[in-house]
Design an enzyme around this catalytic site. Sequence first.
Site, PDB file in Angstrom:
ATOM      1  N   GLY A 218       0.774  -1.183   0.020  1.00  0.00           N
ATOM      2  CA  GLY A 218      -0.156   0.032   0.033  1.00  0.00           C
ATOM      3  C   GLY A 218       0.730   1.299   0.083  1.00  0.00           C
ATOM      4  N   ILE A 219       0.554   2.254   0.776  1.00  0.00           N
ATOM      5  CA  ILE A 219       0.891   3.705   0.706  1.00  0.00           C
ATOM      6  C   ILE A 219       1.222   3.885   2.095  1.00  0.00           C
ATOM      7  CG2 ILE A 219      -1.175   5.138   0.554  1.00  0.00           C
ATOM      8  CD1 ILE A 219       0.327   7.003  -1.109  1.00  0.00           C
ATOM      9  N   GLY A 220       2.456   4.709   2.081  1.00  0.00           N
ATOM     10  CA  GLY A 220       2.512   5.018   3.667  1.00  0.00           C
ATOM     11  C   GLY A 220       4.000   4.770   4.009  1.00  0.00           C
ATOM     12  N   ALA A 221       4.376   4.981   5.348  1.00  0.00           N
ATOM     13  CA  ALA A 221       5.682   4.921   6.010  1.00  0.00           C
ATOM     14  C   ALA A 221       6.047   3.099   6.084  1.00  0.00           C
ATOM     15  CB  ALA A 221       5.823   5.510   7.260  1.00  0.00           C
ATOM     16  N   ILE A 222       5.023   2.424   6.563  1.00  0.00           N
ATOM     17  CA  ILE A 222       5.400   1.174   6.590  1.00  0.00           C
ATOM     18  C   ILE A 222       5.760   0.241   5.281  1.00  0.00           C
ATOM     19  CG2 ILE A 222       4.364  -1.475   7.353  1.00  0.00           C
ATOM     20  CD1 ILE A 222       2.893   0.288   9.611  1.00  0.00           C
ATOM     21  N   GLU A 241      -2.195  -2.885  -6.273  1.00  0.00           N
ATOM     22  CA  GLU A 241      -3.386  -2.128  -6.554  1.00  0.00           C
ATOM     23  C   GLU A 241      -2.527  -0.768  -6.579  1.00  0.00           C
ATOM     24  OE1 GLU A 241      -5.734  -0.587  -2.933  1.00  0.00           O
ATOM     25  OE2 GLU A 241      -6.219  -2.733  -3.214  1.00  0.00           O
ATOM     26  N   GLY A 339      -8.734  -2.451  -0.951  1.00  0.00           N
ATOM     27  CA  GLY A 339      -8.158  -3.840  -1.721  1.00  0.00           C
ATOM     28  C   GLY A 339      -7.676  -4.556  -0.361  1.00  0.00           C
TER      29      GLY A 339
END
Length: 435
Positions: A218-222, A241, A339
């Site tokens: 996904g999106i983000g720091a992790i 996705e 998703g």
Amino acid sequence: MAKDWKTSYKERLVTANEAVVKGIKSGNNLVFGHAAAAPIRISKALYDNREYFKDLKVFHMLFFGTAWHLRPEMKDHLTPVLNFLEGNSRPGFDEKWVQFMPCHFHQVPDLFRLGYFPVDVAIVQVSEPDENGYCSFGISNDYTKAAADNAKVVIAEVNKQMPYIGGDNFIHVSDIDYIVEVDEPLIEIPCPPIGETEMAIGKNCAALINDGATLQLGIGAIPDAVLQCLKNHKDLGIHTEMFTDGVMHMLKSGVINGKKKTLNPEKVITTLISGSKELYEFLDHNPTIEAYPVDYTNDPFIIAQNDNMVSINSCIEVDLMGQVASESIGHRQFSGSGGQVDYLRGATRAKNGISILAFPSTAKKGAESRIQPLLKEGATVTSMRNDVDYMVTEYGIAHLRGKTLKERAEALKNIAHPNFRPMLEKAIKERFYKE
């Protein structure tokens, strides 16, 4: 042939105001393009001409940039019907004039095809046409292409700065009714800072990933931290996705090359992209990158055709049974399911596939545990306990698949923040042990 489409292109050129007044009628259902490809200019034109319209319904998910149609002055003219909430849309939802429609991401195109949300007007942003008159949906294929395919009227912002990306990602000029030419930078999404917690989570996730795996992130720091911890891996692939800057950097380094992929080898498969100007320029006419509709990229049956598939997503809260709340905070709808379930189910069906839910152990600056005996009252269960595989925090890895309720609870307690383990231990004893 080339002359025909160029003539057709010129005949369809209008201003944003003309597109709105000519192409939209009161009572219409509108679908807006997604995320960093949101049609901001048309949103502004709809706002400026709002006195002409009533009883409109507007569907979209993320809308990055100024969402003019979500301003309070639009209440008497339209109803937003959204499948995902973010900063632009939460105020309207909290005020109860923005509506929310639950749906897994891969099923959104069927909302249009099957008549749950019939599309009168699709409002999209696309690239300039190629030599054959085909425009690319660029960084937002997802549900956008499906909306255009099923719409009675298509209004397109043709943006000179939209990257031309291949795959099943095109619309011909002849299928566009109104063209508004735009030459504006796409919305950029900066990379979030990665702290010690995110890096520890990234290392724990990386320990579960083998060379040759195909990833969904996904999106983000992790997710960015996970990628940083995979720099010594080999022959990774991408079927996802969401595509961000972190994937671009790994492509440039050669760690991601797709050589071991069993579906679409040596191709990066995505449906949605957001990031920096550098990323958008990297994507333009890049033959390695292909964008497909979300009912392909997120279909669990398609995902499962990638051997060694690894999905990595996050959540807001989890209870001791492994029930996951990823879109609401108690009664309050905060985002959407996206998703997550698509990839939890698809990845675990794949040969040697796994799914990971990765999250910090605490919220509210350490004041609250994300692992709780029970979910907050009213919380939406995004991912059922039956679908959950691995859970990861900065304190370790809990493998829940195949575990009893008692075993799950113990495993989750062990990856909780130490400050909250006594509270969880007490709840476990009361619930799962004889007195």
